[in-house]
Design an enzyme around this catalytic site. Structure first.
Site, PDB file in Angstrom:
ATOM      1  N   LEU A  16      20.971   2.809  62.604  1.00  0.00           N
ATOM      2  CA  LEU A  16      21.904   2.294  61.594  1.00  0.00           C
ATOM      3  C   LEU A  16      22.761   1.161  62.168  1.00  0.00           C
ATOM      4  CD1 LEU A  16      23.262   2.332  58.861  1.00  0.00           C
ATOM      5  CD2 LEU A  16      24.528   4.368  59.569  1.00  0.00           C
ATOM      6  N   HIS A  17      22.650   0.001  61.544  1.00  0.00           N
ATOM      7  CA  HIS A  17      23.398  -1.185  61.960  1.00  0.00           C
ATOM      8  C   HIS A  17      23.677  -2.019  60.724  1.00  0.00           C
ATOM      9  CE1 HIS A  17      19.684  -3.604  61.669  1.00  0.00           C
ATOM     10  NE2 HIS A  17      19.113  -2.485  62.072  1.00  0.00           N
ATOM     11  N   GLY A  18      24.321  -3.134  60.890  1.00  0.00           N
ATOM     12  CA  GLY A  18      24.776  -3.944  59.765  1.00  0.00           C
ATOM     13  C   GLY A  18      23.696  -4.360  58.789  1.00  0.00           C
TER      14      GLY A  18
END
Length: 166
Positions: A16-18
């Protein structure tokens, strides 16, 4: 018991990242991001990993961190109101979910970085024989597996890319 509403399944080594929040979350209309990963759920650095990923979610999504087995065990208890985005960091984990009865019909591949023993089949995807075996197991169970970094790109079949770039 109803089937869980899995709106998207993605493999991204970064989890999970931008980009997940900004691009894929909105595109899929997810309201829950389920990080299905043993290390993120229960590993020695789980609290640190979870804190960073929750910050990346920006408060826009509910976020859960489950091991692969826990995901298999509880996914069918999901509320129909949950639009679930399943996020794994490798194809073996997705294959385990599928083989464990998680109703995944499509697996989007975003980022699988190059490491020793892997070969690049797309700009952001490198695989080894273990990865290819996992994709083959998914396909045998009716799962479509495509490489697509962003929603505006055309999805390309993973196994076709592997053959073309052998």
């Amino acid at each position: 018991m109803t089937a869980p509403n899995i709106v998207w399944t993605r493999i991204d080594e970064r989890l999970l990242h931008g980009q997940i929040r900004i691009t894929w979350g909105k595109h899929t209309e997810a309201n829950l991001i389920l990080v299905a990963n043993d290390d993120a759920a229960e590993g020695p650095n789980a609290a640190f990993m979870q804190a960073g990923m929750k910050a990346s979610a920006g408060g826009e999504y509910a976020v859960r961190f489950f091991s692969i087995q826990k995901t298999i065990d509880v996914i069918h208890k999901a509320s129909p109101k949950q639009n679930i985005f399943v996020l794994c960091n490798n194809p073996t984990d997705v294959a385990r979910l599928v083989e464990g009865g998680v109703p995944i019909t499509h697996c989007n591949v975003g980022n699988m970085h190059f490491h020793e023993g892997k070969r690049q089949i797309a700009k952001t995807v490198s695989v080894d024989s273990k990865d290819l075996n996992a994709f083959e197991r998914m396909v045998e169970r009716g799962v479509t597996c495509t490489v697509q970094n962003t929603p505006d790109q055309k999805p390309i079949n993973v196994l076709d890319l592997a053959v073309e770039n052998a």
